[in-house]
Motif scaffolding. Structure first.
Motif, short mmCIF file in Angstrom:
data_model
loop_
_atom_site.label_atom_id
_atom_site.label_comp_id
_atom_site.label_asym_id
_atom_site.label_seq_id
_atom_site.Cartn_x
_atom_site.Cartn_y
_atom_site.Cartn_z
N LEU B 52 0.83 -1.20 0.00
CA LEU B 52 0.00 0.00 0.00
C LEU B 52 0.87 1.26 0.00
O LEU B 52 0.62 2.21 -0.75
CB LEU B 52 -0.92 -0.02 1.23
N LEU B 53 1.93 1.24 0.82
CA LEU B 53 2.83 2.39 0.87
C LEU B 53 3.52 2.60 -0.47
O LEU B 53 3.68 3.73 -0.95
CB LEU B 53 3.87 2.21 1.98
N ASN B 54 3.93 1.47 -1.09
CA ASN B 54 4.58 1.57 -2.39
C ASN B 54 3.63 2.12 -3.46
O ASN B 54 4.07 2.78 -4.40
CB ASN B 54 5.14 0.20 -2.82
N LEU B 55 2.35 1.82 -3.31
CA LEU B 55 1.37 2.36 -4.25
C LEU B 55 1.27 3.87 -4.10
O LEU B 55 1.24 4.62 -5.07
CB LEU B 55 -0.02 1.74 -4.01
N VAL B 56 1.22 4.34 -2.84
CA VAL B 56 1.16 5.78 -2.60
C VAL B 56 2.43 6.45 -3.09
O VAL B 56 2.40 7.51 -3.70
CB VAL B 56 0.94 6.08 -1.10
N ALA B 57 3.58 5.78 -2.86
CA ALA B 57 4.86 6.34 -3.31
C ALA B 57 4.96 6.34 -4.83
O ALA B 57 5.77 7.07 -5.39
CB ALA B 57 6.01 5.55 -2.70
N GLY B 58 4.16 5.50 -5.48
CA GLY B 58 4.23 5.41 -6.94
C GLY B 58 5.26 4.41 -7.41
O GLY B 58 5.54 4.30 -8.60
N LEU B 59 5.85 3.66 -6.48
CA LEU B 59 6.86 2.68 -6.86
C LEU B 59 6.21 1.44 -7.49
O LEU B 59 6.86 0.68 -8.19
CB LEU B 59 7.71 2.28 -5.65
N LEU B 60 4.92 1.25 -7.20
CA LEU B 60 4.15 0.17 -7.84
C LEU B 60 2.91 0.79 -8.47
O LEU B 60 2.36 1.76 -7.93
CB LEU B 60 3.70 -0.85 -6.79
N PRO B 61 2.46 0.27 -9.60
CA PRO B 61 1.23 0.79 -10.19
C PRO B 61 -0.01 0.17 -9.54
O PRO B 61 0.02 -0.98 -9.14
CB PRO B 61 1.35 0.35 -11.66
N VAL B 62 -1.07 0.95 -9.42
CA VAL B 62 -2.32 0.40 -8.87
C VAL B 62 -3.02 -0.43 -9.94
O VAL B 62 -2.85 -0.19 -11.13
CB VAL B 62 -3.28 1.52 -8.38
N SER B 63 -3.77 -1.44 -9.51
CA SER B 63 -4.51 -2.25 -10.48
C SER B 63 -5.85 -1.59 -10.80
O SER B 63 -6.35 -1.69 -11.91
CB SER B 63 -4.75 -3.66 -9.94
N ALA B 64 -6.44 -0.95 -9.80
CA ALA B 64 -7.68 -0.19 -10.02
C ALA B 64 -7.75 0.90 -8.98
O ALA B 64 -7.12 0.81 -7.94
CB ALA B 64 -8.89 -1.12 -9.91
N GLY B 65 -8.52 1.94 -9.25
CA GLY B 65 -8.62 3.07 -8.33
C GLY B 65 -7.49 4.03 -8.56
O GLY B 65 -6.74 3.91 -9.54
N CYS B 66 -7.34 5.03 -7.67
CA CYS B 66 -6.25 5.98 -7.85
C CYS B 66 -5.83 6.64 -6.55
O CYS B 66 -6.54 6.59 -5.55
CB CYS B 66 -6.62 7.03 -8.89
N VAL B 67 -4.63 7.21 -6.58
CA VAL B 67 -4.10 7.98 -5.45
C VAL B 67 -4.18 9.44 -5.84
O VAL B 67 -3.69 9.84 -6.89
CB VAL B 67 -2.64 7.60 -5.16
N LEU B 68 -4.86 10.25 -5.00
CA LEU B 68 -5.00 11.67 -5.30
C LEU B 68 -4.25 12.47 -4.24
O LEU B 68 -4.48 12.29 -3.05
CB LEU B 68 -6.47 12.08 -5.30
N LEU B 69 -3.35 13.34 -4.69
CA LEU B 69 -2.67 14.24 -3.78
C LEU B 69 -3.08 15.65 -4.15
O LEU B 69 -2.89 16.07 -5.30
CB LEU B 69 -1.14 14.04 -3.90
N GLU B 70 -3.67 16.38 -3.23
CA GLU B 70 -4.26 17.70 -3.49
C GLU B 70 -5.18 17.62 -4.71
O GLU B 70 -5.15 18.46 -5.60
CB GLU B 70 -3.16 18.74 -3.73
N ASN B 71 -5.97 16.55 -4.72
CA ASN B 71 -6.96 16.32 -5.78
C ASN B 71 -6.37 16.09 -7.17
O ASN B 71 -7.06 16.21 -8.16
CB ASN B 71 -7.98 17.45 -5.83
N LYS B 72 -5.06 15.81 -7.24
CA LYS B 72 -4.46 15.47 -8.53
C LYS B 72 -3.96 14.04 -8.46
O LYS B 72 -3.37 13.62 -7.46
CB LYS B 72 -3.28 16.41 -8.84
N GLU B 73 -4.16 13.29 -9.53
CA GLU B 73 -3.74 11.90 -9.51
C GLU B 73 -2.22 11.80 -9.57
O GLU B 73 -1.58 12.51 -10.34
CB GLU B 73 -4.36 11.14 -10.70
N VAL B 74 -1.66 10.94 -8.74
CA VAL B 74 -0.22 10.68 -8.81
C VAL B 74 -0.03 9.20 -9.11
O VAL B 74 -0.63 8.35 -8.46
CB VAL B 74 0.50 11.05 -7.51
N ASN B 75 0.75 8.89 -10.14
CA ASN B 75 0.97 7.48 -10.45
C ASN B 75 2.41 7.15 -10.76
O ASN B 75 2.73 6.10 -11.27
CB ASN B 75 0.06 7.03 -11.60
N GLU B 76 3.31 8.07 -10.44
CA GLU B 76 4.72 7.71 -10.51
C GLU B 76 5.47 8.33 -9.33
O GLU B 76 4.96 9.26 -8.71
CB GLU B 76 5.32 8.15 -11.85
N PRO B 77 6.63 7.77 -9.01
CA PRO B 77 7.32 8.27 -7.82
C PRO B 77 7.79 9.70 -7.98
O PRO B 77 8.02 10.16 -9.09
CB PRO B 77 8.53 7.33 -7.68
#
Lengths: 297, 266
Positions: B52-77
């Protein structure tokens, strides 16, 4: 009543004078003992090879002093080659030069070929270590090519370059490059995932990742390859020079053989051995300096 | 006015595919973290909390859903989500100073002058009390000190979210307590948003504003979220007999050992 007074007086006066003696005395003994310990350590390393060498020379002398011996005894070698030993710098034009010039010509070829092999080897090794596709494509070819004996490349390179000098350099290059490539690739493949994660979080670009993470992390492996490479280059240069001619220690040996100067061959062999040893030590020393702190984690 | 959390994990699934077999690790993780909040994720080993932490860090890609930081999607470290790794991950060929410098040069190379960057490196080393060892190499300092430097490196990136992956896991109890106090003091001073992975109940209660408890994998979910309504600054000794502290601790222990006790042998 007198006794305590005396005591205090001595107690007061003592610390100033003997303090100096005490301060010097403990410094002196460790220096002496340390010097002695160091001399012992040196002796432990130096005495055995000297003894073995002396016995070897003695046996050689006894074996070759008999009439009809095909090889000269060490005393005759020394006698025959004394001129070459005391004056390595003479230059009578053409190929009639002192051993220093032959050695330096050989070393220059090795330096060039080896430098090229180091640079290209590290780059190719990085490619193979970093990219799975490059590894699948290149590794089998490298594994076959590295088994080709160095001298087998010489006729081909002579055909390509039509000149002895670049051909010899190419032979050194192709000899030294394989261990550099293979060891670099292994080193790159063994970079811990943690370092890669750090680079990702920092968003290092490819170039920064290469020289800030990859090269230092793989340095111990790279230097293993470089050290094998320098040994192989020095092995190959003598054989290559025998074939291409010109100034160089390899040709010197071949020329001495053609003129039946067996003593000169023996002297040249000793020099080749010593220089090879020094080259190996230089690369090893460079490795210790550069990879300081890399191995420990 | 639409309100959104500072960091939002929105219906995240994560599965690993190996050959033809697919393993579902995380299932439908939704969590919002406010700015300045200290959130811990606790669960048995193998439940996917590090994933889960690696998903937030962007070190692993999510399979579904997304991580939003200040309402912007982040998908890479990136340095906006700096990670303190469990095993410090300092580069052994660099000094303590150079290990922080590599991060500062990369993040602030364009905005701060050389002198400012030097001051910033020293400021962060001071913050973790490691300025005295700036010229030492990682091999020459203790495990706790390495972790401090790792923390300084992460703080020096001025991340929006600080991700701590079991940062005290490999340390002895005394060093751990000391470092926890340091992290609390730094959090108090800088007001960082922190997401920490841990398997230590006391650590979670002591440090966190909220504790996210994970069910066992495969397909681990968020089982329960516990608020820790303790006043800050918190004092380790004073809290040892505190009623709220003990109650929180009890809740986490009940969750981990009664309702979702670890079934497989670790």
């Amino acid at each position: 009543m007198n006794m305590p007074v005396l005591k205090t007086e001595t107690a007061v006066s003592f610390p100033t004078t003997p303090a100096k003696v005490l301060a010097i005395a403990p410094r002196k003994t460790p220096v002496a003992t340390r010097a002695l310990a160091r001399a012992k350590a040196v002796a432990v390393n130096v005495v055995p090879p000297v003894v073995v060498l002396a016995i070897g020379l003695l046996v050689w002398e006894l074996l070759c002093r008999k009439a009809g011996a095909t090889l000269p005894p060490p005393s005759k070698v020394l006698n025959d080659t004394w001129e070459l030993i005391v004056d390595p710098f003479f230059d009578r034009g053409g190929l009639d030069k002192g051993l220093f010039w032959h050695m330096s010509a050989s070393l220059q070829r090795v330096a060039l070929g080896y430098a090229l092999a180091s640079i290209v080897g590290v780059l190719l090794g990085t490619l193979v270590g970093q990219s799975t596709w490059a590894m699948r494509g290149l590794d089998p070819i490298f594994q076959v090519l590295r088994t080709v004996p160095p001298l087998a490349w010489l006729p081909l390179s002579l055909a390509a370059f039509r000149n002895g000098q670049p051909s010899a350099i190419f032979v050194i290059f192709i000899t030294a490059i394989w261990p550099v490539i293979i060891n670099t690739a292994v080193g790159i493949r063994n970079i811990p995932q943690d370092y890669r994660n750090v680079a990702k979080v920092l968003r290092l670009n490819q170039l920064e990742f290469f020289y800030k993470i990859m090269v230092p992390a793989a340095a111990p492996y790279i230097f293993t390859g470089l050290r094998i490479g320098i040994g192989l280059s020095w092995l190959a240069i003598v054989a290559a020079e025998m074939l291409i001619g010109g100034v160089g220690i390899g040709f010197f040996i071949w020329d001495a053989w053609n003129s039946s100067h067996i003593s000169e061959i023996i002297l040249a062999l000793i020099y080749v051995g010593l220089v090879g040893f020094i080259l190996d030590r230089i690369v090893a020393a460079a490795a210790t300096i550069v990879t300081r702190g890399t191995a420990a984690n | 006015m639409p309100t959104f959390p500072y960091l939002k994990l929105d219906h995240i699934d994560k599965s690993f595919t190996r050959g033809t077999t697919e393993t579902e690790v995380l299932k439908d993780i939704t969590l919002g973290i406010e700015k300045g909040e200290y959130v811990s994720i606790i669960g048995h080993s193998g439940c996917g909390k590090s994933t889960l932490l690696n998903l937030v860090a962007g070190l692993l890609p999510v399979s579904a859903g997304c991580v939003l930081l200040e309402n912007k999607e982040v998908n890479e470290p990136g340095p906006d989500r700096a990670v303190v790794f469990q095993n410090h991950s300092l580069l052994p060929w660099l000094t303590v100073y150079a290990n922080v410098k590599i991060a500062v040069d990369k993040v602030f190379g364009g905005t701060k002058s050389r002198q400012e960057r030097h001051d910033w490196i020293m400021h962060n080393l001071d913050l973790v009390q490691m300025a005295h060892a700036k010229d030492k190499r990682p091999a020459e300092i203790s495990g706790g000190m390495k972790q401090r430097v790792g923390l300084a490196r992460a703080l020096a990136m001025e991340p929006k979210v600080l991700l701590l992956d079991e940062p005290f896991g490999a340390l002895d109890a005394l060093t751990r307590a000391h470092l926890q106090d340091s992290v609390m003091a730094i959090h108090q001073k800088l007001g960082n948003t922190v997401l920490m992975i841990t398997h230590d109940v006391d650590e979670a209660v002591l440090l966190s504003d909220r504790i996210v408890m994970m069910t066992n994998g495969p397909a681990a979910r968020i089982g329960e979220i516990l608020d820790v309504p303790l006043q800050r600054p918190r004092k380790r000794l004073a809290l040892a007999g505190d009623a709220i502290y003990l109650k929180c601790r009890q809740r986490v222990l009940e969750f981990l050992y009664e309702r979702h006790h670890f079934v497989e042998a670790a």
